[in-house]
Enzyme design. Sequence first.
Site, short mmCIF file in Angstrom:
data_model
loop_
_atom_site.label_atom_id
_atom_site.label_comp_id
_atom_site.label_asym_id
_atom_site.label_seq_id
_atom_site.Cartn_x
_atom_site.Cartn_y
_atom_site.Cartn_z
CG ASP A 35 -2.90 30.61 -15.96
OD1 ASP A 35 -3.22 31.46 -14.95
OD2 ASP A 35 -1.73 30.00 -15.88
CE LYS A 57 -1.05 39.21 -18.53
NZ LYS A 57 0.31 39.30 -18.96
CG MET A 168 5.40 34.13 -23.74
SD MET A 168 5.74 34.21 -21.99
CE MET A 168 7.35 33.10 -22.08
#
Length: 258
Positions: A35, A57, A168
């Site tokens: 990741d 990402k 987050m």
Amino acid sequence: MTGRVTLVGGGPGDPELLTLRAVRALGEADVVLYDRLAPRSELERLAPNALLVDVGKRPGHHAVPQGRIEELMVDHALRGAHVVRLKGGDPYVFGRGSEEVLACRRAGVPVEVVPGVSSAIAVPASAGIPLTHRGLTHLFTVVSGHAPLTDDEHRHLAGLGGTIVVLMGVNTLPQLAAGLLRSGLSATTPVAVVERGFSTDQRTTVAELGDIVIAAGVAGVSSPAVIVVGEVVRLAQDGDADAVATLEQAGTLAGESP
Ligand code: SAH
């Protein structure tokens, strides 16, 4: 012969915070699916025989969709590979680790989980912030700020009176601050935003709850960051003017609670 999957918690980004078991799994891996927030810098050394696949990402790129990651993991294992699925922090803290375990079980692939050092605890610690402190708070709650919390959740969090840790949460910080203030948390409650923990450009922004949205805006804080709300922020030793000024108070508090 069917291979296997090891879901590995990679810790908050510093390879030194990998567990011994994580290092062993990487050393034995044929394929590593990693990741964005996993510790990637030393992967070639730690997994010398493995095909390294970036499924995270990056700015300007799309992440590999979750379903596709699960497919890749299972397909490689069904072809006999030892697959390490390397994730940031701990696989079971907002990491979709349990979904990946279920995908393996459904496909009849043996799967093992190696816990990791979660950023929820380690990133505040790297800024000098303990989540509990005798006499100050004996609980902490870790919440996802991926979507704004409900008013009920703000009320319950404020009512607990403990440390609040948000992952987050950069994009929803305005809703969090407003919600906690509405729920009666004092506007002078200290808040820290710790960005890019364990990297060379780690930064901590400290302000009171009533000012944190403006302070974060002025500083231009961005993800990844861990947000800490609560009196423990006054114990931070990381060089911020606010944090240093409150150290004296920390000494007093420690003295008051034998
Ligand atoms: N499973 C991970 C969390 C995944 S959610 C864990 O246990 O740590 C991703 C969020 O974790 C980010 O948005 C950020 O809030 C936090 N995070 C992970 N690594 C971080 C780091 N090095 N510095 C700051 N925040 C981090």
